[in-house]
Design a protein around this motif. Structure first.
Motif, PDB file in Angstrom:
ATOM      1  N   ARG A  18       0.850  -1.255   0.056  1.00 20.17           N
ATOM      2  CA  ARG A  18       0.027   0.011   0.040  1.00 20.17           C
ATOM      3  C   ARG A  18       0.959   1.215   0.024  1.00 20.17           C
ATOM      4  N   GLY A  21       2.569   1.671  -3.282  1.00 22.62           N
ATOM      5  CA  GLY A  21       1.442   1.878  -4.216  1.00 22.62           C
ATOM      6  C   GLY A  21       1.049   3.486  -4.343  1.00 22.62           C
ATOM      7  N   THR A  25       2.567   5.947  -7.304  1.00 18.35           N
ATOM      8  CA  THR A  25       1.318   6.817  -7.721  1.00 18.35           C
ATOM      9  C   THR A  25       1.860   8.188  -7.790  1.00 18.35           C
ATOM     10  N   PHE A  66       1.970  -4.212 -10.172  1.00 19.24           N
ATOM     11  CA  PHE A  66       0.688  -3.262 -10.232  1.00 19.24           C
ATOM     12  C   PHE A  66      -0.363  -3.305 -11.590  1.00 19.24           C
ATOM     13  N   GLU A  67       0.449  -3.408 -12.638  1.00 20.61           N
ATOM     14  CA  GLU A  67      -0.435  -3.552 -13.805  1.00 20.61           C
ATOM     15  C   GLU A  67      -1.250  -4.957 -13.749  1.00 20.61           C
ATOM     16  N   GLU A  69      -2.271  -6.577 -11.302  1.00 23.10           N
ATOM     17  CA  GLU A  69      -3.238  -6.649 -10.400  1.00 23.10           C
ATOM     18  C   GLU A  69      -4.636  -6.000 -10.812  1.00 23.10           C
ATOM     19  N   ILE A  70      -4.481  -4.723 -11.569  1.00 23.87           N
ATOM     20  CA  ILE A  70      -5.549  -4.071 -12.364  1.00 23.87           C
ATOM     21  C   ILE A  70      -6.098  -4.909 -13.462  1.00 23.87           C
ATOM     22  N   HIS A 112      -8.842   1.137  -8.577  1.00 22.38           N
ATOM     23  CA  HIS A 112      -7.379   1.348  -8.867  1.00 22.38           C
ATOM     24  C   HIS A 112      -7.433   2.756  -9.359  1.00 22.38           C
ATOM     25  N   LEU A 115      -4.167   5.310  -9.489  1.00 26.42           N
ATOM     26  CA  LEU A 115      -3.161   4.588 -10.307  1.00 26.42           C
ATOM     27  C   LEU A 115      -3.429   4.626 -11.637  1.00 26.42           C
ATOM     28  N   LEU A 116      -4.711   4.244 -12.160  1.00 23.92           N
ATOM     29  CA  LEU A 116      -4.946   4.141 -13.583  1.00 23.92           C
ATOM     30  C   LEU A 116      -4.981   5.618 -14.255  1.00 23.92           C
TER      31      LEU A 116
END
Length: 210
Positions: A18, A21, A25, A66-67, A69-70, A112, A115-116
């Protein structure tokens, strides 16, 4: 009763992820993908470099994590998206109620969202941008075409799909950029109101009737 060491370790790993992340970001938005180092990231996340390397090989590994997970969350909806029928689209004309999977899509995007927003911006990852456009968005557009077009796609059909897939991703990017002010149901109604517009129609939200 003492806590299970594995549970404690899992909580620490989740906390570290977390913090990374949030820091990732922030730095990505400020400096772009190539504008910061592991040291910068560790300092911003208030962890040491050893903690970072205990979880990831390098920055590329972190980004991929991260990508993935999205993508896993979004692509879990692919089968439902692909099964949206023309009948559901026509039903929207009568009721103003969009297919549930499009509401679910915006719910998943929100998870997300911060970050997206950056990943899909000029400071983000163009490969990830293209993946969402060419697969997820194209699937949604393709799902509402008459079957004869999806079974025997002509060049013009593929251009049509490409055009609207880019438009859909643009809609998502704008929503993310604005801070996701509309809820998922509202955004799904906006999406289908736009998709159902014909030249000369007033640009307005389709009224919902239960």
């Amino acid at each position: 009763m003492p806590q299970d060491p594995k549970t404690v370790e899992d909580r620490r790993a989740l906390r570290t992820k977390r913090l990374l992340g949030e820091a990732f970001t922030q730095l990505l938005e400020e400096r772009g993908l190539d504008g910061f180092s592991v040291s910068d990231l560790a300092e911003r996340a208030d962890i040491n470099r050893a903690t970072f390397y205990a979880h990831y090989h390098d920055m590329s590994d972190l980004l991929l994590s991260f990508e993935e997970e999205i993508i896993t969350g979004l692509f879990s909806l692919k089968n439902k998206i692909q099964s949206v029928s023309l009948g559901e689209l026509l039903a929207f004309e009568q009721t103003g109620i969009p297919p549930q999977v499009t509401v679910d899509l915006f719910d998943q995007l929100r998870v997300h969202g911060s970050l997206l927003k950056v990943l899909l911006s000029s400071k983000g990852d163009p490969v990830f941008h293209a993946l969402l456009r060419d697969q997820l968005c194209s699937d949604l557009v393709r799902s509402v075409l008459y079957q004869k077009y999806t079974q025997n796609p002509a060049p013009l059909t593929e251009y049509y799909i490409s055009y609207y897939a880019s438009a859909l991703l643009g809609l998502i990017q704008r929503w993310l950029h604005l801070g996701m002010p509309e809820d998922s149901q509202h955004m799904a109604r906006i999406l289908f109101s736009i998709m159902m517009l014909k030249p000369g129609d007033p640009i307005e939200l389709k009224e919902q009737r239960n």
